[in-house]
Scaffold this motif. Sequence first.
Motif, PDB file in Angstrom:
ATOM      1  N   VAL A  42       2.047 142.635 -27.032  1.00  0.00           N
ATOM      2  CA  VAL A  42       2.480 143.718 -26.131  1.00  0.00           C
ATOM      3  C   VAL A  42       2.879 143.159 -24.754  1.00  0.00           C
ATOM      4  N   ALA A  43       3.880 143.803 -24.137  1.00  0.00           N
ATOM      5  CA  ALA A  43       4.503 143.224 -22.949  1.00  0.00           C
ATOM      6  C   ALA A  43       3.704 143.488 -21.676  1.00  0.00           C
ATOM      7  N   ASP A  44       2.541 142.866 -21.583  1.00  0.00           N
ATOM      8  CA  ASP A  44       1.947 142.691 -20.261  1.00  0.00           C
ATOM      9  C   ASP A  44       1.620 141.214 -20.084  1.00  0.00           C
ATOM     10  N   ASN A 103       5.960 159.254 -14.294  1.00  0.00           N
ATOM     11  CA  ASN A 103       4.693 158.683 -14.749  1.00  0.00           C
ATOM     12  C   ASN A 103       4.904 157.402 -15.540  1.00  0.00           C
ATOM     13  N   SER A 104       5.982 157.370 -16.275  1.00  0.00           N
ATOM     14  CA  SER A 104       6.321 156.165 -17.031  1.00  0.00           C
ATOM     15  C   SER A 104       7.824 156.161 -17.262  1.00  0.00           C
ATOM     16  N   VAL A 105       8.330 154.982 -17.540  1.00  0.00           N
ATOM     17  CA  VAL A 105       9.758 154.876 -17.847  1.00  0.00           C
ATOM     18  C   VAL A 105      10.069 155.684 -19.108  1.00  0.00           C
ATOM     19  N   LEU A 106       9.209 155.549 -20.101  1.00  0.00           N
ATOM     20  CA  LEU A 106       9.477 156.272 -21.354  1.00  0.00           C
ATOM     21  C   LEU A 106       9.397 157.781 -21.144  1.00  0.00           C
ATOM     22  N   GLY A 107       8.515 158.218 -20.263  1.00  0.00           N
ATOM     23  CA  GLY A 107       8.452 159.644 -19.942  1.00  0.00           C
ATOM     24  C   GLY A 107       9.772 160.111 -19.341  1.00  0.00           C
ATOM     25  N   THR A 129      16.064 147.204 -31.168  1.00  0.00           N
ATOM     26  CA  THR A 129      15.654 148.275 -30.266  1.00  0.00           C
ATOM     27  C   THR A 129      14.233 148.061 -29.790  1.00  0.00           C
ATOM     28  N   TYR A 130      14.000 148.302 -28.539  1.00  0.00           N
ATOM     29  CA  TYR A 130      12.619 148.331 -28.037  1.00  0.00           C
ATOM     30  C   TYR A 130      11.855 149.421 -28.792  1.00  0.00           C
ATOM     31  N   ILE A 131      10.718 149.031 -29.306  1.00  0.00           N
ATOM     32  CA  ILE A 131       9.887 149.892 -30.154  1.00  0.00           C
ATOM     33  C   ILE A 131       9.531 151.225 -29.455  1.00  0.00           C
ATOM     34  N   GLY A 132       9.398 151.187 -28.141  1.00  0.00           N
ATOM     35  CA  GLY A 132       9.039 152.387 -27.380  1.00  0.00           C
ATOM     36  C   GLY A 132      10.126 153.451 -27.425  1.00  0.00           C
ATOM     37  N   PHE A 133      11.393 153.027 -27.480  1.00  0.00           N
ATOM     38  CA  PHE A 133      12.486 154.016 -27.569  1.00  0.00           C
ATOM     39  C   PHE A 133      12.397 154.757 -28.900  1.00  0.00           C
ATOM     40  N   THR A 134      12.142 153.996 -29.951  1.00  0.00           N
ATOM     41  CA  THR A 134      12.036 154.606 -31.279  1.00  0.00           C
ATOM     42  C   THR A 134      10.933 155.661 -31.259  1.00  0.00           C
ATOM     43  N   PHE A 178      20.165 152.954 -22.881  1.00  0.00           N
ATOM     44  CA  PHE A 178      20.653 151.597 -22.639  1.00  0.00           C
ATOM     45  C   PHE A 178      19.484 150.786 -22.076  1.00  0.00           C
ATOM     46  N   CYS A 179      19.364 149.548 -22.494  1.00  0.00           N
ATOM     47  CA  CYS A 179      18.250 148.713 -22.049  1.00  0.00           C
ATOM     48  C   CYS A 179      18.818 147.470 -21.371  1.00  0.00           C
ATOM     49  N   SER A 180      18.529 147.301 -20.091  1.00  0.00           N
ATOM     50  CA  SER A 180      19.157 146.229 -19.320  1.00  0.00           C
ATOM     51  C   SER A 180      18.202 145.668 -18.267  1.00  0.00           C
ATOM     52  N   HIS A 182      17.909 143.414 -21.860  1.00  0.00           N
ATOM     53  CA  HIS A 182      17.616 144.004 -23.158  1.00  0.00           C
ATOM     54  C   HIS A 182      16.357 143.418 -23.799  1.00  0.00           C
ATOM     55  N   ASN A 183      15.444 144.314 -24.105  1.00  0.00           N
ATOM     56  CA  ASN A 183      14.255 143.980 -24.894  1.00  0.00           C
ATOM     57  C   ASN A 183      14.534 144.448 -26.312  1.00  0.00           C
ATOM     58  N   PRO A 184      14.460 143.622 -27.344  1.00  0.00           N
ATOM     59  CA  PRO A 184      13.821 142.308 -27.368  1.00  0.00           C
ATOM     60  C   PRO A 184      14.760 141.106 -27.343  1.00  0.00           C
ATOM     61  N   SER A 210      19.396 154.663 -18.459  1.00  0.00           N
ATOM     62  CA  SER A 210      19.450 153.207 -18.337  1.00  0.00           C
ATOM     63  C   SER A 210      18.068 152.682 -17.943  1.00  0.00           C
ATOM     64  N   ASP A 211      17.421 152.032 -18.889  1.00  0.00           N
ATOM     65  CA  ASP A 211      16.074 151.515 -18.672  1.00  0.00           C
ATOM     66  C   ASP A 211      16.190 150.101 -18.106  1.00  0.00           C
ATOM     67  N   GLU A 212      15.841 149.964 -16.830  1.00  0.00           N
ATOM     68  CA  GLU A 212      15.986 148.672 -16.159  1.00  0.00           C
ATOM     69  C   GLU A 212      14.624 148.126 -15.719  1.00  0.00           C
ATOM     70  N   ILE A 213      13.623 148.432 -16.524  1.00  0.00           N
ATOM     71  CA  ILE A 213      12.250 148.006 -16.198  1.00  0.00           C
ATOM     72  C   ILE A 213      12.136 146.479 -16.135  1.00  0.00           C
ATOM     73  N   TRP A 214      13.036 145.777 -16.861  1.00  0.00           N
ATOM     74  CA  TRP A 214      12.980 144.308 -16.883  1.00  0.00           C
ATOM     75  C   TRP A 214      13.873 143.665 -15.820  1.00  0.00           C
ATOM     76  N   SER A 215      14.416 144.467 -14.910  1.00  0.00           N
ATOM     77  CA  SER A 215      15.449 143.933 -14.024  1.00  0.00           C
ATOM     78  C   SER A 215      14.971 142.805 -13.110  1.00  0.00           C
ATOM     79  N   SER A 245       5.621 148.004 -12.881  1.00  0.00           N
ATOM     80  CA  SER A 245       4.545 147.715 -13.837  1.00  0.00           C
ATOM     81  C   SER A 245       4.752 146.421 -14.609  1.00  0.00           C
ATOM     82  N   LYS A 246       5.986 146.131 -15.040  1.00  0.00           N
ATOM     83  CA  LYS A 246       6.219 144.850 -15.722  1.00  0.00           C
ATOM     84  C   LYS A 246       6.114 143.720 -14.706  1.00  0.00           C
ATOM     85  N   THR A 247       6.819 143.885 -13.592  1.00  0.00           N
ATOM     86  CA  THR A 247       6.966 142.798 -12.632  1.00  0.00           C
ATOM     87  C   THR A 247       5.628 142.346 -12.053  1.00  0.00           C
TER      88      THR A 247
HETATM   89  C1  LIG Z   1      12.349 148.321 -22.204  1.00  0.00           C
HETATM   90  C2  LIG Z   1      11.021 148.919 -21.877  1.00  0.00           C
HETATM   91  N1  LIG Z   1      10.972 150.152 -21.373  1.00  0.00           N
HETATM   92  C3  LIG Z   1       9.810 150.740 -21.061  1.00  0.00           C
HETATM   93  C4  LIG Z   1       8.606 150.092 -21.265  1.00  0.00           C
HETATM   94  C5  LIG Z   1       7.332 150.802 -20.980  1.00  0.00           C
HETATM   95  O1  LIG Z   1       7.363 151.365 -19.712  1.00  0.00           O
HETATM   96  P1  LIG Z   1       6.398 152.544 -19.353  1.00  0.00           P
HETATM   97  O2  LIG Z   1       5.011 152.073 -19.659  1.00  0.00           O
HETATM   98  O3  LIG Z   1       6.633 152.780 -17.885  1.00  0.00           O
HETATM   99  O4  LIG Z   1       6.818 153.703 -20.195  1.00  0.00           O
HETATM  100  C6  LIG Z   1       8.607 148.792 -21.784  1.00  0.00           C
HETATM  101  C7  LIG Z   1       7.349 148.075 -22.038  1.00  0.00           C
HETATM  102  O5  LIG Z   1       7.302 147.094 -22.713  1.00  0.00           O
HETATM  103  C8  LIG Z   1       9.843 148.203 -22.100  1.00  0.00           C
HETATM  104  O6  LIG Z   1       9.918 146.970 -22.631  1.00  0.00           O
END
Ligand SMILES: Cc1ncc(COP(=O)(O)O)c(C=O)c1O
Length: 403
Positions: A42-44, A103-107, A129-134, A178-180, A182-184, A210-215, A245-247
């Motif tokens: 898991v990505a921490d 509260n969260s990117v996925l939210g 695809t990032y598993i969280g999007f699915t 869109f994931c940028s 891109h994970n994975p 546009s999910d840029e959590i990894w920017s 949160s990632k950074t």
């Molecule tokens: C692309 C992507 N988006 C979102 C998240 C999760 O973010 P959050 O916990 O803010 O929903 C992750 C976590 O691995 C991720 O890789």
Amino acid sequence: MFKKYDFETVTDRTGLDAIKWEVIPIPNATVKEGFSHIPMWVADMDFPTAPCVIAALQARIAASSSFGYYSLPSTGYHAAIRKWQMERNNVDIGNDDYISYENSVLGGVANIVNAYTEPGEPVLLQSPTYIGFTGTVNATGRKIVLTDLVQDAEGTYRMDYEDMEAKIVDNNIKVAIFCSPHNPTGRVWDKEEIQKYVEICVKHNVKIASDEIWSDFIVGDKKHITTQSVSELAKQSVAAFYAPSKTFNLAGLVGAYSIIYNDEMRADVRKRAAATHYNQPNVLSAAALVGAYNNGAEYVEELLKVIKTNLDYAYKCLSSYEGVSVQKPAGTYVMFPDFTEFCAKRNKTMDEVLQKCVSVGVICQDGRPFHGACHARFNVACPTASVVEAFARIEKYVINEQW
Ligand SMILES: Cc1ncc(COP(=O)(O)O)c(C=O)c1O
């Protein structure tokens, strides 16, 4: 030598409720006696957060022992985000009001999906695809439509614009995620690539999350190009999501934010967020963000050196294994090797490969939920010594041993 940041000490987080350390995500897999756990899923990160984050948290606790109902800091929160976006992405947000707490990117992504589609309607995702999007799209009761990223002659994942447009038209897509970076796959998209993606979406009236959590995790020479910055059209049709949160390794504190310039879109997303009743800012996570974004640039710079070392090392190992094909990520801290040929040559299933990795303590992740048919995902955000040990074990027990 005194080091300001500790990216070297291997810290066993067992017993601290860290899911990375408590859970083995591969069914029927156990670690054999005698092998320490090296969690790479898991990505921490197995690094302490930045001292400036700890200082901000301690200061807030020292300032008041009241943790009652709370709103975002009237000074500081928006300013810190604007400073960070300017310094890292050269983006002038222009107005605090364009920023919303999530509260969260996925939210936030779920809010876009809920705002612009009905249950049963499709949402466009890229595959892998990032598993969280699915999980998020499924949880909203929408249907997933995938457009594949296609590997070119060098193995680089590329968008297939023709396929993407056809999928949009055929399925009457209204929202694309869109994931940028891109994970994975670790792709850091070029400006022209993002422009083309946005153009196609705008042409067909598709809203973009546009999910840029990894920017902040760019390890090569490239720069992160924010999706909203590629054109005026992009600015008006994209909802962008970020988080510290990632950074800064703050996922357990919870908290993210969106930037939405389009007034109507922002109102729609806020309405959805409010309707959940779950989108209240957390007093400590807001303090952590302010501390991180105001004073954390140097920590990130040092962190990225370690991530780059680890990615380079993991790439060197994985690319030397016969039958394993892998691309060096330009961003993120994950690797996504393909074991198709390895499995075929050695007459193994991917389950067996994953179980074998876990048996020697290397707890990686199954690539299939990311739509990698015979892939694994390795998170290298841990001390370099752990990465070296993990690949020594993989080489000895998974690659070279007859099993
Ligand atoms: C692309 C992507 N988006 C979102 C998240 C999760 O973010 P959050 O916990 O803010 O929903 C992750 C976590 O691995 C991720 O890789």
